[in-house]
Design a protein around this motif. Structure first.
Motif, PDB file in Angstrom:
ATOM      1  N   TRP A 173     -35.432  26.185 -41.654  1.00  0.00           N
ATOM      2  CA  TRP A 173     -35.236  25.506 -40.370  1.00  0.00           C
ATOM      3  C   TRP A 173     -35.846  26.292 -39.215  1.00  0.00           C
ATOM      4  O   TRP A 173     -36.560  25.726 -38.366  1.00  0.00           O
ATOM      5  CB  TRP A 173     -33.744  25.283 -40.107  1.00  0.00           C
ATOM      6  CG  TRP A 173     -33.451  24.904 -38.700  1.00  0.00           C
ATOM      7  CD1 TRP A 173     -33.620  23.680 -38.123  1.00  0.00           C
ATOM      8  CD2 TRP A 173     -32.987  25.776 -37.653  1.00  0.00           C
ATOM      9  NE1 TRP A 173     -33.272  23.727 -36.783  1.00  0.00           N
ATOM     10  CE2 TRP A 173     -32.879  25.003 -36.477  1.00  0.00           C
ATOM     11  CE3 TRP A 173     -32.628  27.124 -37.607  1.00  0.00           C
ATOM     12  CZ2 TRP A 173     -32.439  25.539 -35.271  1.00  0.00           C
ATOM     13  CZ3 TRP A 173     -32.206  27.667 -36.405  1.00  0.00           C
ATOM     14  CH2 TRP A 173     -32.121  26.874 -35.259  1.00  0.00           C
ATOM     15  N   ILE A 174     -35.586  27.609 -39.170  1.00  0.00           N
ATOM     16  CA  ILE A 174     -36.048  28.368 -38.007  1.00  0.00           C
ATOM     17  C   ILE A 174     -37.569  28.463 -37.976  1.00  0.00           C
ATOM     18  O   ILE A 174     -38.178  28.504 -36.901  1.00  0.00           O
ATOM     19  CB  ILE A 174     -35.399  29.767 -37.953  1.00  0.00           C
ATOM     20  CG1 ILE A 174     -35.422  30.291 -36.518  1.00  0.00           C
ATOM     21  CG2 ILE A 174     -36.067  30.749 -38.911  1.00  0.00           C
ATOM     22  CD1 ILE A 174     -34.552  31.509 -36.273  1.00  0.00           C
ATOM     23  N   LEU A 175     -38.220  28.459 -39.144  1.00  0.00           N
ATOM     24  CA  LEU A 175     -39.677  28.495 -39.166  1.00  0.00           C
ATOM     25  C   LEU A 175     -40.287  27.184 -38.666  1.00  0.00           C
ATOM     26  O   LEU A 175     -41.448  27.152 -38.264  1.00  0.00           O
ATOM     27  CB  LEU A 175     -40.177  28.811 -40.578  1.00  0.00           C
ATOM     28  CG  LEU A 175     -39.982  30.272 -41.010  1.00  0.00           C
ATOM     29  CD1 LEU A 175     -40.230  30.434 -42.499  1.00  0.00           C
ATOM     30  CD2 LEU A 175     -40.895  31.197 -40.214  1.00  0.00           C
ATOM     31  N   GLU A 176     -39.492  26.122 -38.680  1.00  0.00           N
ATOM     32  CA  GLU A 176     -39.937  24.849 -38.110  1.00  0.00           C
ATOM     33  C   GLU A 176     -39.553  24.736 -36.638  1.00  0.00           C
ATOM     34  O   GLU A 176     -39.944  23.773 -35.966  1.00  0.00           O
ATOM     35  CB  GLU A 176     -39.322  23.682 -38.889  1.00  0.00           C
ATOM     36  CG  GLU A 176     -39.813  23.590 -40.327  1.00  0.00           C
ATOM     37  CD  GLU A 176     -39.130  22.473 -41.089  1.00  0.00           C
ATOM     38  OE1 GLU A 176     -38.182  21.868 -40.544  1.00  0.00           O
ATOM     39  OE2 GLU A 176     -39.534  22.223 -42.239  1.00  0.00           O
ATOM     40  N   ASN A 177     -38.792  25.700 -36.152  1.00  0.00           N
ATOM     41  CA  ASN A 177     -38.349  25.721 -34.758  1.00  0.00           C
ATOM     42  C   ASN A 177     -38.605  27.111 -34.176  1.00  0.00           C
ATOM     43  O   ASN A 177     -37.666  27.864 -33.876  1.00  0.00           O
ATOM     44  CB  ASN A 177     -36.863  25.359 -34.666  1.00  0.00           C
ATOM     45  CG  ASN A 177     -36.580  23.940 -35.113  1.00  0.00           C
ATOM     46  OD1 ASN A 177     -36.612  23.016 -34.308  1.00  0.00           O
ATOM     47  ND2 ASN A 177     -36.324  23.758 -36.402  1.00  0.00           N
ATOM     48  N   ILE A 183     -39.452  36.504 -32.358  1.00  0.00           N
ATOM     49  CA  ILE A 183     -40.889  36.452 -32.093  1.00  0.00           C
ATOM     50  C   ILE A 183     -41.415  35.215 -32.807  1.00  0.00           C
ATOM     51  O   ILE A 183     -41.387  35.153 -34.047  1.00  0.00           O
ATOM     52  CB  ILE A 183     -41.619  37.707 -32.596  1.00  0.00           C
ATOM     53  CG1 ILE A 183     -41.123  38.944 -31.840  1.00  0.00           C
ATOM     54  CG2 ILE A 183     -43.129  37.554 -32.420  1.00  0.00           C
ATOM     55  CD1 ILE A 183     -41.788  40.235 -32.273  1.00  0.00           C
ATOM     56  N   PRO A 184     -41.842  34.202 -32.090  1.00  0.00           N
ATOM     57  CA  PRO A 184     -42.285  32.961 -32.730  1.00  0.00           C
ATOM     58  C   PRO A 184     -43.405  33.192 -33.733  1.00  0.00           C
ATOM     59  O   PRO A 184     -44.301  34.008 -33.523  1.00  0.00           O
ATOM     60  CB  PRO A 184     -42.770  32.120 -31.534  1.00  0.00           C
ATOM     61  CG  PRO A 184     -41.998  32.637 -30.369  1.00  0.00           C
ATOM     62  CD  PRO A 184     -41.872  34.121 -30.619  1.00  0.00           C
ATOM     63  N   GLY A 185     -43.321  32.483 -34.843  1.00  0.00           N
ATOM     64  CA  GLY A 185     -44.334  32.561 -35.881  1.00  0.00           C
ATOM     65  C   GLY A 185     -44.345  31.287 -36.684  1.00  0.00           C
ATOM     66  O   GLY A 185     -43.802  30.261 -36.260  1.00  0.00           O
ATOM     67  N   GLU A 186     -44.917  31.368 -37.868  1.00  0.00           N
ATOM     68  CA  GLU A 186     -44.984  30.192 -38.718  1.00  0.00           C
ATOM     69  C   GLU A 186     -45.073  30.607 -40.170  1.00  0.00           C
ATOM     70  O   GLU A 186     -45.428  31.746 -40.500  1.00  0.00           O
ATOM     71  CB  GLU A 186     -46.208  29.345 -38.357  1.00  0.00           C
ATOM     72  CG  GLU A 186     -47.532  30.063 -38.534  1.00  0.00           C
ATOM     73  CD  GLU A 186     -48.712  29.214 -38.104  1.00  0.00           C
ATOM     74  OE1 GLU A 186     -48.482  28.093 -37.624  1.00  0.00           O
ATOM     75  OE2 GLU A 186     -49.854  29.672 -38.275  1.00  0.00           O
ATOM     76  N   GLY A 191     -46.272  31.376 -48.648  1.00  0.00           N
ATOM     77  CA  GLY A 191     -44.823  31.523 -48.567  1.00  0.00           C
ATOM     78  C   GLY A 191     -44.369  32.590 -47.591  1.00  0.00           C
ATOM     79  O   GLY A 191     -43.199  32.630 -47.204  1.00  0.00           O
ATOM     80  N   ALA A 192     -45.272  33.492 -47.209  1.00  0.00           N
ATOM     81  CA  ALA A 192     -44.939  34.500 -46.205  1.00  0.00           C
ATOM     82  C   ALA A 192     -44.910  33.853 -44.823  1.00  0.00           C
ATOM     83  O   ALA A 192     -45.224  32.666 -44.673  1.00  0.00           O
ATOM     84  CB  ALA A 192     -45.958  35.630 -46.257  1.00  0.00           C
ATOM     85  N   PHE A 193     -44.532  34.627 -43.807  1.00  0.00           N
ATOM     86  CA  PHE A 193     -44.486  34.065 -42.469  1.00  0.00           C
ATOM     87  C   PHE A 193     -44.855  35.124 -41.443  1.00  0.00           C
ATOM     88  O   PHE A 193     -44.797  36.329 -41.710  1.00  0.00           O
ATOM     89  CB  PHE A 193     -43.103  33.482 -42.158  1.00  0.00           C
ATOM     90  CG  PHE A 193     -41.965  34.469 -42.278  1.00  0.00           C
ATOM     91  CD1 PHE A 193     -41.646  35.322 -41.231  1.00  0.00           C
ATOM     92  CD2 PHE A 193     -41.218  34.535 -43.437  1.00  0.00           C
ATOM     93  CE1 PHE A 193     -40.607  36.228 -41.338  1.00  0.00           C
ATOM     94  CE2 PHE A 193     -40.175  35.453 -43.560  1.00  0.00           C
ATOM     95  CZ  PHE A 193     -39.862  36.299 -42.509  1.00  0.00           C
ATOM     96  N   THR A 194     -45.241  34.668 -40.280  1.00  0.00           N
ATOM     97  CA  THR A 194     -45.525  35.560 -39.165  1.00  0.00           C
ATOM     98  C   THR A 194     -44.342  35.546 -38.206  1.00  0.00           C
ATOM     99  O   THR A 194     -43.471  34.687 -38.283  1.00  0.00           O
ATOM    100  CB  THR A 194     -46.798  35.113 -38.426  1.00  0.00           C
ATOM    101  OG1 THR A 194     -46.604  33.766 -37.950  1.00  0.00           O
ATOM    102  CG2 THR A 194     -47.998  35.135 -39.358  1.00  0.00           C
ATOM    103  N   GLY A 195     -44.333  36.521 -37.284  1.00  0.00           N
ATOM    104  CA  GLY A 195     -43.258  36.566 -36.313  1.00  0.00           C
ATOM    105  C   GLY A 195     -42.014  37.256 -36.849  1.00  0.00           C
ATOM    106  O   GLY A 195     -42.050  37.927 -37.876  1.00  0.00           O
TER     107      GLY A 195
END
Length: 222
Positions: A173-177, A183-186, A191-195
């Motif tokens: 959910w938080i990766l979609e928001n 720190i905003p990311g995506e 499967g990994a993410f930034t931020g």
């Protein structure tokens, strides 16, 4: 006064350890906001970096010492199901790196996840049967190919606080928001993410509003 007792890791408290950002005070974190709204006293038993071994030790210690009343509300997060920390040994030996732990001791990460999912579910069901008002919430996604993990989690679905998008895992959910992220990311294709997926101050407010709504429906307390 009834208590809201929160057990978990850094996602279960007002956590912010980045020097470039202002601190997040306790009263800005979702647990304190929830406690204030429902008229309960907040008891913070979450510790940044803790895995399920440590988290359950804190819970079991409080149960043994008769600190938890059956009118209290317990919110339990298992942290990352693959996270390895032990109260019995110096955490520096493992440095909270589950990949390092798995390679050092030839333990398959899927086995760790499977066992921790079962332990989390067993604790939830055991305390429910004893009459405690315990609710769980899950942060990170797990490998759905691991046998029986989702089967176990489905057994406690009545006591799980799902994310605002009604998914089991809040990290999805938080990766979609990203506005709710520290720190905003995506999320990336691998499967990994930034931020940084910890809650921002705004994220804490959104999370608190959702927890309050869920507790209102489940406990009829507001």
């Amino acid at each position: 006064m009834n208590k809201l007792r929160v057990y978990g890791c850094s996602f279960s408290c007002a956590f912010q350890d980045l020097k470039q950002l202002p601190p997040i005070e306790t009263d800005e974190g979702w647990p304190q906001i929830v406690a204030n709204t429902i008229g309960y006293k907040y008891v913070d038993r979450a510790e940044p970096g803790y895995g399920l071994n440590h988290i359950l030790f804190n819970l079991e210690e409080d149960l043994y010492n008769n600190l938890i009343d059956k009118n209290d509300i317990i919110i339990l997060s298992p942290s990352y199901f693959q996270r390895i920390t032990f109260p019995e040994i110096d955490e520096k030996l493992i440095n909270q790196e589950w990949v390092e732990f798995s390679s050092r001791y030839s333990v398959n990460v899927c086995e760790v996840i499977s066992i921790n999912v079962m332990r989390f579910c067993y604790k939830m069901l055991s305390l429910r049967r004893l009459g405690y008002k315990i609710y769980g919430w899950c942060w990170t996604d797990l490998n759905t190919n691991i046998p029986r993990c989702l089967e176990y989690l489905n057994k406690i679905s009545d006591y799980i606080i799902y994310a605002p998008n009604k998914r089991l895992f809040w990290e999805d959910w938080i990766l979609e928001n990203p506005e709710c992220m520290l720190i905003p990311g995506e999320k990336k294709s691998d499967g990994a993410f930034t931020g940084d997926t910890h809650f921002s101050k705004y994220g804490h407010k959104v999370a608190a509003k959702h927890f309050i709504k869920e507790l209102k429906q489940k406990e009829k307390i507001i």
